[in-house]
Design an enzyme around this catalytic site. Structure first.
Site, PDB file in Angstrom:
ATOM      1  N   CYS A 134       2.176  -0.117  -4.346  1.00 59.61           N
ATOM      2  CA  CYS A 134       0.748   0.061  -4.588  1.00 59.61           C
ATOM      3  C   CYS A 134      -0.065  -0.386  -3.592  1.00 59.61           C
ATOM      4  O   CYS A 134      -0.574  -1.696  -3.685  1.00 59.61           O
ATOM      5  CB  CYS A 134      -0.604   0.692  -6.098  1.00 59.61           C
ATOM      6  N   CYS A 168      -3.902  -1.861  -4.222  1.00 60.13           N
ATOM      7  CA  CYS A 168      -3.795  -2.756  -4.843  1.00 60.13           C
ATOM      8  C   CYS A 168      -3.283  -4.213  -5.101  1.00 60.13           C
ATOM      9  O   CYS A 168      -4.592  -4.885  -5.765  1.00 60.13           O
ATOM     10  CB  CYS A 168      -2.885  -2.111  -6.431  1.00 60.13           C
TER      11      CYS A 168
END
Length: 330
Positions: free
Chosen positions: A32, A35
């Site tokens: 991600c 993230c």
């Protein structure tokens, strides 16, 4: 050195929820991109605000063999997702890598985190735990910490008293025989016996019981009993108001519940534990507490502490797992 805890299993996460008053969880995945972008900011928050057994910052890898079960238990379907827990209950959720949203949520807790580590707020040997004037109903908890203290407003209180006193964690000074302070550790009304208290919450709650502590002194031989403040007698509660009510307005509006407190309702700690009509207090974002009158002929009413008992946020059982999927539009 990072203070962030990497979660390895549901059991580890459950233990942290029970041992730390506040837990902030970052649900992420290695693939991600957002993230990774917000990770340094999250580490900064963790380094500055982590406190043993008070505030714990954790990371939950949704790809991990066992840690992903934690994500499933709390229905995490968007990455990153940040969830704030207080006393094991979900109080805030932030979906997306938005540092401003995350900072705003954590700032709501910063004063609580800092004050919880201050010995002056610990209430003696209680280790920072909140003093309660009566027992808790089975299955419910003290959720007074979810009050947005900065948004509270108290009308008709004498100027030397502060509304914050009502939510202080330590035992009232009037019950603490070891205390030598002369601080006015309570609230009194001013021009008459009425008080109007506006209480906003940081998240929606279910309110089951209100505990009111009132400890008026006994009249001395040379004092007129009419000069001694009273305990509250009639109370009206109004829910989900955007702001405080005026006294005339409150007299004309139908309350969510009206309560009469009798002499026998006060226990040895000077606390009345008042059960509410629970079905009427299921999704509460604010509460107005109107003290209509007192239990005598005096012109003032006294309140020492106020505790709110119920449920805050949404808590999911770790055993009830849900499949992770993509949410439409996210």
């Amino acid at each position: 050195m990072s203070k962030t805890v990497e979660i390895q299993s549901p059991e580890q996460f459950s233990e942290l929820l029970s041992s730390s008053r506040i837990v902030v969880a970052d649900f992420y995945a290695n693939w991600c991109g957002p993230c990774k972008q917000i990770a340094p900011f999250y580490e900064q928050l963790s380094a500055s605000l982590s406190r043993p057994k008070i505030a714990t910052f954790v990371k939950v890898n949704t790809e991990g063999d066992k840690a992903k079960d934690v994500a499933q238990a709390y229905a995490v379907t968007t990455l990153p997702t940040f969830i704030v827990f207080r006393d094991g209950n979900v109080v805030e959720k932030v979906k997306s890598a938005d540092p401003n949203k995350l900072k705003s949520v954590v700032e709501k807790l910063s004063n609580e985190i800092e004050n919880a580590g201050d010995p002056s707020n610990s209430g003696g040997s209680s280790g920072g735990m909140t003093w309660l004037g009566a027992g808790l109903p089975r299955g419910y908890a003290d959720i007074s910490d979810i009050v947005d203290i900065r948004g509270t407003e108290l009308l008709n209180a004498a100027t030397e008293f502060s509304v914050r006193t009502l939510f202080k964690k330590p035992k009232p000074v009037s019950l603490d025989k070891s205390s030598s302070t002369e601080e006015k550790d309570w609230v009194e009304s001013d021009t008459d016996e009425q008080l109007m208290l506006f209480i906003p919450f940081n998240s929606a709650i279910k309110l089951h019981t209100i505990q009111i502590t009132s400890l008026p002194p006994k009249a001395q031989e040379d004092e007129d009993e009419d000069d001694i403040p009273m305990r509250p007698s009639t109370i009206k509660l109004f829910t989900n108001r955007p702001h405080n009510l005026g006294f005339d307005e409150a007299e004309d509006i139908q309350p969510t519940q009206e309560i009469e407190i009798g002499e026998d309702d006060w226990n040895e700690n000077g606390t009345a534990s008042i059960p509410l009509r629970f079905v009427r207090f299921q999704n509460i974002t604010s509460l107005v507490l109107f003290v209509v009158d007192g239990d005598g002929d005096s012109e003032t009413v006294r309140l020492d502490r106020l505790r709110l008992i119920g449920e805050s946020g949404e808590k999911r059982e770790m055993g009830k797992l849900e499949k992770i999927g993509d949410e439409p539009g996210e």
